[in-house]
Design an enzyme around this catalytic site. Sequence first.
Site, short mmCIF file in Angstrom:
data_model
loop_
_atom_site.label_atom_id
_atom_site.label_comp_id
_atom_site.label_asym_id
_atom_site.label_seq_id
_atom_site.Cartn_x
_atom_site.Cartn_y
_atom_site.Cartn_z
N GLY A 32 47.54 37.75 46.77
CA GLY A 32 48.01 38.89 47.83
C GLY A 32 46.76 39.90 47.89
O GLY A 32 45.58 39.50 47.32
N ALA A 36 39.21 39.99 54.47
CA ALA A 36 38.45 38.94 55.23
C ALA A 36 37.87 37.73 54.24
O ALA A 36 37.70 36.68 54.79
CB ALA A 36 37.26 39.67 55.91
N GLY A 37 37.72 38.11 52.92
CA GLY A 37 37.36 36.81 52.02
C GLY A 37 38.38 35.76 52.12
O GLY A 37 37.97 34.64 52.04
N HIS A 38 39.62 36.14 51.66
CA HIS A 38 40.62 35.39 51.60
C HIS A 38 40.72 34.50 53.06
O HIS A 38 41.15 33.37 53.24
CB HIS A 38 42.11 35.94 51.62
CG HIS A 38 42.21 36.52 50.12
ND1 HIS A 38 41.94 38.24 49.79
CD2 HIS A 38 42.22 36.21 48.86
CE1 HIS A 38 42.16 38.06 48.59
NE2 HIS A 38 42.06 37.08 47.89
N GLU A 149 33.43 31.46 45.82
CA GLU A 149 32.21 31.64 44.49
C GLU A 149 32.23 33.06 43.92
O GLU A 149 31.38 33.09 43.28
CB GLU A 149 30.92 31.12 45.31
CG GLU A 149 30.97 29.86 45.58
CD GLU A 149 29.43 29.27 46.37
OE1 GLU A 149 29.44 28.18 46.09
OE2 GLU A 149 28.88 30.04 46.79
N LYS A 150 32.58 33.97 44.59
CA LYS A 150 32.74 35.31 43.82
C LYS A 150 33.09 35.11 42.55
O LYS A 150 32.46 35.76 41.68
CB LYS A 150 33.42 36.37 44.81
CG LYS A 150 33.39 37.84 43.90
CD LYS A 150 34.14 38.85 44.76
CE LYS A 150 34.75 39.61 43.95
NZ LYS A 150 35.91 39.18 42.93
N SER A 186 36.65 42.36 47.87
CA SER A 186 37.58 42.12 46.61
C SER A 186 38.78 42.97 46.76
O SER A 186 38.51 44.26 47.36
CB SER A 186 36.91 42.60 45.24
OG SER A 186 37.95 42.73 44.57
N SER A 187 40.00 42.58 46.32
CA SER A 187 41.10 43.49 46.34
C SER A 187 40.90 44.59 45.60
O SER A 187 41.39 45.86 46.14
CB SER A 187 42.46 42.74 46.04
OG SER A 187 42.26 41.48 46.53
#
Length: 254
Positions: A32, A36-38, A149-150, A186-187
């Site tokens: 959760g 934008a990465g997700h 890949e992060k 990142s969150s």
Amino acid sequence: MIRVFRTIPEWLTFRDSPECRGRPLGFVPTMGALHAGHAALVQRSAEENERTLVSIFVNPTQFNDPRDLEKYPRTLEADLGILERAGASFALVPDYRELYPDDYRYRVQEEELSKLLCGGQRPGHFDGVLTVVMKLLNIAGAGRAYFGEKDYQQLLLIQGMVRAFFLPTEIVPCQTVRQEDGLALSSRNARLTPEQRNAAAAFPRLLGSTLGPQAIREALTAAGFEVDYIEERFGRRFGAVRLGEVRLIDNVEI
Ligand code: PAF
């Protein structure tokens, strides 16, 4: 309209129904606090599969610091909106008791790579990640699963687990999504103060520079970061730093 499954049996019944069985399914596991990465992982899955399932589960077994777990943002309604816009068909939102009927007596452990880098700093972290990913891959029953890949060490460990246990899901690596100044999405970024957020851009800039690991460590320390590690392995340079209470990780190809 995204269809939300609140329990595992509800999803399994649907997954095995004629409406779902045999149709290409992509899977994106998440905790959760989506960004934008997700969304990029979901979009990629939606391009490559007829339908995409996303799980949202803040996995307590991968947090070695209880304060970190407590502070982890929980934003379900906003997350469902992001998923719908990115093209997800289904969301699975299980709870701990359902996902861990054994209360974590059974777990997946890797004995080498999981002890390095983040594993050296966060004992037990990757046991929790691998265990929950194994459960989720089995529950999802998807042909492909998408990982960023992060979290490169996580990606390598999951690829290794899939090979080791002959899991029938293809793991698809997806490029890190960055903000304009290079900071990887990142969150945890949401927990940076505006000053810390400005300072954070030095992390990817120095990590991707021509300096060696020791010089990068010194430059980051001078810029106000606490450095957990800067290390080169597997043709990549990995870094983990802290700004105040927020821990950031990143990696670049070298
Ligand atoms: O990368 C994450 O968000 C988590 O580690 C994952 C893969 C969803 C497992 O909880």
